[in-house]
Design a protein around this motif. Structure first.
Motif, PDB file in Angstrom:
ATOM      1  N   ASN A  65       0.824  -1.210   0.000  1.00  0.00           N
ATOM      2  CA  ASN A  65       0.000   0.000   0.000  1.00  0.00           C
ATOM      3  C   ASN A  65       0.860   1.262   0.000  1.00  0.00           C
ATOM      4  O   ASN A  65       0.527   2.252  -0.640  1.00  0.00           O
ATOM      5  CB  ASN A  65      -0.935   0.000   1.216  1.00  0.00           C
ATOM      6  N   LEU A  69       1.010   4.317  -2.708  1.00  0.00           N
ATOM      7  CA  LEU A  69       0.950   5.711  -2.268  1.00  0.00           C
ATOM      8  C   LEU A  69       2.097   6.526  -2.870  1.00  0.00           C
ATOM      9  O   LEU A  69       1.910   7.675  -3.286  1.00  0.00           O
ATOM     10  CB  LEU A  69       0.998   5.776  -0.741  1.00  0.00           C
ATOM     11  N   CYS A  72       1.261   7.458  -6.407  1.00  0.00           N
ATOM     12  CA  CYS A  72       0.281   8.555  -6.425  1.00  0.00           C
ATOM     13  C   CYS A  72       0.932   9.881  -6.038  1.00  0.00           C
ATOM     14  O   CYS A  72       0.679  10.924  -6.672  1.00  0.00           O
ATOM     15  CB  CYS A  72      -0.865   8.249  -5.461  1.00  0.00           C
ATOM     16  N   LEU A 107      -1.923  13.401   0.295  1.00  0.00           N
ATOM     17  CA  LEU A 107      -1.039  12.242   0.151  1.00  0.00           C
ATOM     18  C   LEU A 107       0.169  12.338   1.078  1.00  0.00           C
ATOM     19  O   LEU A 107       0.669  11.315   1.557  1.00  0.00           O
ATOM     20  CB  LEU A 107      -0.593  12.113  -1.312  1.00  0.00           C
ATOM     21  N   ALA A 110      -1.073  11.193   4.381  1.00  0.00           N
ATOM     22  CA  ALA A 110      -1.227   9.728   4.326  1.00  0.00           C
ATOM     23  C   ALA A 110       0.121   9.036   4.460  1.00  0.00           C
ATOM     24  O   ALA A 110       0.238   8.009   5.134  1.00  0.00           O
ATOM     25  CB  ALA A 110      -1.913   9.327   3.021  1.00  0.00           C
ATOM     26  N   GLU A 111       1.159   9.611   3.834  1.00  0.00           N
ATOM     27  CA  GLU A 111       2.490   9.008   3.907  1.00  0.00           C
ATOM     28  C   GLU A 111       3.016   9.030   5.344  1.00  0.00           C
ATOM     29  O   GLU A 111       3.588   8.046   5.819  1.00  0.00           O
ATOM     30  CB  GLU A 111       3.461   9.735   2.978  1.00  0.00           C
ATOM     31  N   PHE A 114       1.135   6.388   7.257  1.00  0.00           N
ATOM     32  CA  PHE A 114       1.587   5.049   6.850  1.00  0.00           C
ATOM     33  C   PHE A 114       2.905   4.693   7.519  1.00  0.00           C
ATOM     34  O   PHE A 114       3.093   3.566   7.991  1.00  0.00           O
ATOM     35  CB  PHE A 114       1.744   4.981   5.331  1.00  0.00           C
ATOM     36  N   SER A 148      -5.235   5.482   7.382  1.00  0.00           N
ATOM     37  CA  SER A 148      -4.086   6.249   6.888  1.00  0.00           C
ATOM     38  C   SER A 148      -4.433   7.027   5.627  1.00  0.00           C
ATOM     39  O   SER A 148      -3.993   8.165   5.438  1.00  0.00           O
ATOM     40  CB  SER A 148      -2.914   5.304   6.606  1.00  0.00           C
ATOM     41  N   TRP A 149      -5.248   6.421   4.766  1.00  0.00           N
ATOM     42  CA  TRP A 149      -5.626   7.071   3.511  1.00  0.00           C
ATOM     43  C   TRP A 149      -6.590   8.235   3.723  1.00  0.00           C
ATOM     44  O   TRP A 149      -6.456   9.285   3.078  1.00  0.00           O
ATOM     45  CB  TRP A 149      -6.266   6.062   2.556  1.00  0.00           C
TER      46      TRP A 149
END
Length: 307
Positions: A65, A69, A72, A107, A110-111, A114, A148-149
């Motif tokens: 995943n 990411l 993206c 993003l 999200a990173e 993650f 996380s997303w």
């Protein structure tokens, strides 16, 4: 009537690497190769993890995943940068600029989340090995990935709207390679102090808090590893964490310097170089780091790819 003579900005001009006119073709080639490597490297890592039964564990589930990411994340900036270098034009519509900035922050958040989740996974695996299958079951892993997303989406949309709702009456030139909110604030009209504070608060919540959780996880992990009796056990435990730590250092190192340095130390060149690290260098090195330092991935790659 007083506002009738004011011309409001409808587009921005990203200056990019316009100060290096003789190197445009070289830069285009370099960034194109980097983008292709990001797509192939991370895409290959996703395929390897998906197709190999021995890699169907929480650690590799998160890694797959995370690789998606990274694709993206780099796709938000690199195609646009390549287009600007190729056409020698950095014009970007106001709405497009806001959209790019919003996706970059979504993003990016999200990173960070993650990386914190992956650190937690290593913490449970090393510090609580007997409870690992129970704690990190498939349902929990899926929930952590979804969280996380989506956790940062409302906040990042709100911050982006808050910043781009300012008046921009010129100049409209952004000395950057993409639409970054901190750079946009520099060309806004009027007092931007409250907006800058909101951006710092947002950065602290979605960047520094996950980073603190990562630090806590690894302090506990290191303390547990040092208590292990065998040298081979210590070496194996450290090897499972080293790849993740390298990615954390690359991403957080450049990102923290970028957003928490003083205004007096800002310069166009340094901002661009640091931006390249956390938007391009980390995604391109991610599959290399995890492949070269992971025996399971190397073994799976040998089975999948012809010698």
């Amino acid at each position: 009537m007083e506002r009738s003579n004011v011309t409001f900005v409808v587009e921005f001009i990203l200056l990019g690497f316009s100060e290096l006119p003789k190197l445009q073709n070289l830069l285009f080639g370099i960034f194109l190769i980097i983008y292709i490597n990001i797509l192939i490297g991370n895409g290959l890592l996703i395929v390897i993890i998906k197709m190999n039964p021995t890699l169907q564990t929480p650690m590799y589930f998160f890694l797959g995943n995370f690789s998606f990411l990274e694709i993206c994340y780099s796709s938000v900036t690199l195609p646009r940068l390549l287009r600007d270098i190729w056409t020698q034009k950095g014009n970007i519509l106001f709405l497009s600029c806001a959209t790019q900035s919003c996706f970059l922050y979504i993003l990016g958040a999200a990173e960070c989340l993650f990386l914190a989740v992956m650190a937690y996974d290593r913490y449970v695996a090393i510090c609580k090995p007997l409870y690992y299958p129970l704690i990190m079951n498939h349902k929990i892993c899926v929930q952590l990935v979804i969280a996380s997303w989506i956790t940062g989406i409302p906040a990042q949309i709100g911050v982006t709207y808050y910043i781009f709702s300012l008046n921009f009456c010129g100049p409209n030139k952004l000395n950057h390679i993409f639409c970054d909110s901190s750079t946009v604030l520099e060309v806004a009209c009027g007092d931007t102090y409250k907006k800058e504070v909101s951006l710092l608060v947002n950065t602290f919540i979605f960047v520094m808090i996950p980073f603190l959780l990562i630090l806590i996880s690894y302090f506990t992990i290191i303390a547990t590893i040092l208590k292990l009796p065998s040298t081979s056990g210590k070496s194996k435990a450290f090897s499972t964490c080293s790849s993740h730590l390298m990615v954390v250092c690359l991403f957080y190192g450049s990102g923290t310097i970028t957003y928490f340095r003083s205004k007096s130390s800002h310069s166009g060149k340094s901002s661009k170089v640091l931006a390249l690290f956390y938007t391009i260098v980390t995604p391109v090195l991610n599959p290399i780091i995890y492949s070269l330092r992971n025996k399971d991935v190397i073994a799976a790659m040998r089975k999948l790819l012809p010698k």
